[in-house]
Design an enzyme around this catalytic site. Structure first.
Site, PDB file in Angstrom:
ATOM      1  N   HIS A 140       0.809  -1.216   0.000  1.00 15.03           N
ATOM      2  CA  HIS A 140       0.000   0.000   0.000  1.00 15.03           C
ATOM      3  C   HIS A 140       0.845   1.271   0.000  1.00 15.03           C
ATOM      4  O   HIS A 140       0.329   2.356  -0.241  1.00 15.03           O
ATOM      5  CB  HIS A 140      -0.986   0.003   1.173  1.00 15.03           C
ATOM      6  CG  HIS A 140      -0.380   0.187   2.523  1.00 15.03           C
ATOM      7  ND1 HIS A 140      -0.193  -0.851   3.414  1.00 15.03           N
ATOM      8  CD2 HIS A 140       0.077   1.290   3.167  1.00 15.03           C
ATOM      9  CE1 HIS A 140       0.330  -0.388   4.535  1.00 15.03           C
ATOM     10  NE2 HIS A 140       0.512   0.911   4.409  1.00 15.03           N
ATOM     11  N   ASP A 145       0.033  -7.615   1.342  1.00 13.46           N
ATOM     12  CA  ASP A 145       0.479  -6.231   1.501  1.00 13.46           C
ATOM     13  C   ASP A 145       2.003  -6.135   1.508  1.00 13.46           C
ATOM     14  O   ASP A 145       2.578  -5.366   2.272  1.00 13.46           O
ATOM     15  CB  ASP A 145      -0.098  -5.604   2.768  1.00 13.46           C
ATOM     16  CG  ASP A 145       0.047  -4.076   2.774  1.00 13.46           C
ATOM     17  OD1 ASP A 145       0.128  -3.485   1.673  1.00 13.46           O
ATOM     18  OD2 ASP A 145       0.082  -3.484   3.867  1.00 13.46           O
ATOM     19  N   GLY A 157       3.472   6.321   8.121  1.00 12.09           N
ATOM     20  CA  GLY A 157       4.819   6.439   7.583  1.00 12.09           C
ATOM     21  C   GLY A 157       5.727   5.317   8.037  1.00 12.09           C
ATOM     22  O   GLY A 157       6.781   5.083   7.450  1.00 12.09           O
ATOM     23  N   ASN A 158       5.344   4.585   9.103  1.00  9.35           N
ATOM     24  CA  ASN A 158       6.117   3.423   9.542  1.00  9.35           C
ATOM     25  C   ASN A 158       5.899   2.218   8.634  1.00  9.35           C
ATOM     26  O   ASN A 158       6.648   1.236   8.710  1.00  9.35           O
ATOM     27  CB  ASN A 158       5.729   3.015  10.971  1.00  9.35           C
ATOM     28  CG  ASN A 158       6.558   3.724  12.023  1.00  9.35           C
ATOM     29  OD1 ASN A 158       6.040   4.496  12.820  1.00  9.35           O
ATOM     30  ND2 ASN A 158       7.856   3.446  12.030  1.00  9.35           N
ATOM     31  N   SER A 159       4.868   2.240   7.815  1.00 12.66           N
ATOM     32  CA  SER A 159       4.542   1.100   6.970  1.00 12.66           C
ATOM     33  C   SER A 159       5.729   0.672   6.125  1.00 12.66           C
ATOM     34  O   SER A 159       6.349   1.490   5.445  1.00 12.66           O
ATOM     35  CB  SER A 159       3.381   1.437   6.043  1.00 12.66           C
ATOM     36  OG  SER A 159       2.164   1.360   6.725  1.00 12.66           O
ATOM     37  N   GLY A 191     -14.506 -18.172  -5.422  1.00  8.35           N
ATOM     38  CA  GLY A 191     -15.572 -17.180  -5.537  1.00  8.35           C
ATOM     39  C   GLY A 191     -16.696 -17.344  -4.533  1.00  8.35           C
ATOM     40  O   GLY A 191     -17.867 -17.435  -4.915  1.00  8.35           O
ATOM     41  N   VAL A 192     -16.350 -17.398  -3.239  1.00  7.06           N
ATOM     42  CA  VAL A 192     -17.370 -17.382  -2.200  1.00  7.06           C
ATOM     43  C   VAL A 192     -16.968 -16.398  -1.120  1.00  7.06           C
ATOM     44  O   VAL A 192     -15.783 -16.163  -0.895  1.00  7.06           O
ATOM     45  CB  VAL A 192     -17.583 -18.778  -1.555  1.00  7.06           C
ATOM     46  CG1 VAL A 192     -18.187 -19.752  -2.543  1.00  7.06           C
ATOM     47  CG2 VAL A 192     -16.297 -19.321  -0.969  1.00  7.06           C
ATOM     48  N   ILE A 194     -17.168 -16.074   2.847  1.00  6.70           N
ATOM     49  CA  ILE A 194     -17.401 -16.991   3.964  1.00  6.70           C
ATOM     50  C   ILE A 194     -17.135 -16.299   5.291  1.00  6.70           C
ATOM     51  O   ILE A 194     -16.422 -15.297   5.359  1.00  6.70           O
ATOM     52  CB  ILE A 194     -16.523 -18.257   3.860  1.00  6.70           C
ATOM     53  CG1 ILE A 194     -15.041 -17.882   3.750  1.00  6.70           C
ATOM     54  CG2 ILE A 194     -16.960 -19.127   2.705  1.00  6.70           C
ATOM     55  CD1 ILE A 194     -14.096 -19.057   3.730  1.00  6.70           C
TER      56      ILE A 194
END
Length: 510
Positions: A139, A169, A239-241, A297-298, A300
């Protein structure tokens, strides 16, 4: 598997899960006593002194983390990104803040010479190899048109995106050069709850900053079915990401990823992607591979103890409840229906939704899996051919997925089970924007039953006995639950956010 949505009846808790992605301004990178990078090359192998348990602090800890920080900080970088702003609103460029919208200004006119505005953001990363590969969060760099890296000695370099994986991520970028100082993921030892950690990064664009704390919990299922996060209480802010989480010996045990906060600032609950997840993914990205996962494609979710009891199932029952089936997807083609409960995959019991999601994600696209489901109390076997999982951005932006709650409108109906309900009609369907595929008993008045808050426009579609279409069906389901001496009646309720199972507390007999 579709990304899970939390379907909730009633008010959403005030806490917000905030990805610590970007800081508004960009400030020069201070050295933070990290020492110059120039002349520091090769793998950084900190020596905290003394042998002992895998994560036991060396003599003197935690009196100071200064020696460890001084040794590993040269591998940590500040990342600045420039992104396009997708809007025709007029903007003004403010140094350090990028493009800022002008209130009340007319939109810009399209034209060949029109230049889309840009915005600046900041994150963190760390060298994972001497030849310039840097690990960060997806991100941080996902929408970047330009990526620049600042080293601890103040040098600035342009970076390029090598690869990224939305589901975990994680991303890898690269700068040109050799002999960069780098750190390594810890593969063998697993940190315990209570072990010391040090988070290093670029909070609010301030540059090389260290915070310390402990591992607060393991295996947190927060926003990704593919990551069991380390929860840490070392302060993490915007900003730590993408920065590293070190252990007391300077080994990378995680990648700082997100915070849980009411304000967007640190409240002592941070999340790091563990090394056991980050290393294999980043290794593949460094080799230029695309991360592919299986997909059926479910949508749950897990059943609560109350819901399991309302279905008359054993208290130790496990499985994953199907609340959504993607039209045209593999699951629909294989015969999966809403309200099925997946109990086994390829003969192995399913513990919960996370277990099923991760196991399907490990299946090679094109292979066929066998799902055992419970439908209306009866077991059924289904064969499904797995496809490639679409990008998270595509899954999270399907039309109609995020709708506003319907307006609170008092309506006519009959009272059953503490709710005012009416059979579906064209008038109710139009009033509450209920999709054509949804049928059942419409809640027409805002009610609270137990801890469940109902709003007009919610639709009761099924009970444990089958479809609910009339007040009589609803009354029959309540009577059956009472005869079975259950505390609640199992129902499937449609809301504008999707289907959800509930255990409606039984009303007192009249």
């Amino acid at each position: 598997m579709m990304k899970r949505k939390e379907f909730m009846l009633g008010a959403i808790a005030g806490l917000t899960f905030a990805a610590a992605a970007t800081a508004g301004g960009v400030i020069d990178w201070p050295s933070a006593q990290a020492g110059p990078v120039a002349g520091v090359t090769g793998r950084l192998s900190p020596n905290a002194g003394g042998s002992g348990l895998a994560f036991a602090p060396p003599q003197g800890a935690p009196l100071s983390f200064a020696d460890i920080f001084a040794q590993v900080a040269p591998a940590v970088v500040q990342i600045e990104v420039r992104t396009r702003v997708q809007s025709r609103q007029r903007f003004v460029q403010i140094p350090g803040l990028g493009a800022v919208p002008v209130p009340g200004a007319p939109p810009t006119e399209d034209g060949e010479d029109a230049e889309a505005p840009t915005a600046m953001g900041a994150g963190s990363g760390f060298f994972i190899a001497a030849n310039g590969f840097i690990v960060t969060n997806n991100h941080v760099v996902a929408d970047a048109t330009e990526i620049r890296v600042k080293l601890a000695d103040g040098r600035e370099m342009e970076a390029r995106l090598v690869g990224r994986d939305e589901s975990t991520d994680l991303a890898v970028i690269k700068v040109e050069g050799t002999d960069f100082p780098f750190v390594s993921f810890e593969e063998a030892a697993v940190p315990r709850v209570g072990d010391w950690v040090i988070a290093v990064g670029n909070p609010f664009g301030l540059g090389g900053t260290a915070t310390a704390g402990i591992v607060s919990a393991q295996g947190r299922d927060v926003d990704s079915a593919y990551v069991g996060y380390l929860q840490i209480d070392a302060a993490i802010n915007q900003g730590n990401s993408g920065g590293p989480t070190f252990d007391i010996y300077g080994r990378v045990i995680g990648v700082n990823s997100a915070i849980y906060s009411q304000t967007g600032g640190s409240v002592g609950i941070g999340f790091a992607i563990p090394a056991s997840v980050a290393k294999p993914i980043t290794d593949r990205l460094m080799r230029g591979e695309t991360i592919e996962r299986g997909y059926v494609g479910v949508g749950i979710q897990n059943l609560s103890r109350d819901q399991i009891e309302a279905l008359g199932l054993p208290s130790d029952f496990t499985g994953a409840w199907v609340g959504e089936v993607t039209p045209g997807g593999p699951a629909e083609a294989g015969g999966v229906r809403i309200d099925d409960i997946v109990t086994q995959m390829n003969g192995v019991p399913v513990r919960d939704r996370t277990d099923l999601t991760r196991r399907i994600g490990q299946v090679r696209p094109g292979e066929t899996i066998r799902l055992e489901v419970l439908r209306d109390g009866r077991p059924l076997a289904l064969s499904i051919r797995v496809r490639v999982r679409p990008p998270e951005s595509e899954l999270n932006n399907r039309p109609g997925q995020e709708q506003d709650d319907p307006a609170v409108v008092e309506g006519a109906g009959v009272s059953v089970g503490g709710l005012t309900v009416a059979p579906m009609s064209d008038t109710l369907r139009r009033r509450y924007s209920i999709p054509a595929a949804i049928d059942g008993l419409v809640v027409t008045t805002a009610e609270t039953v137990g801890e469940l808050n109902f709003r007009p426009g919610y639709v009761i579609t099924r009970s444990a006995a089958g479809p609910v279409r009339t007040p009589a069906d609803f009354e029959a389901a309540i009577a059956a639950a009472r005869r079975a001496n259950r505390a609640g009646v199992y129902l499937v309720v449609w809301t504008p956010q999707g289907h959800t199972p509930i255990a409606l507390p039984l009303p007192k007999p009249e």
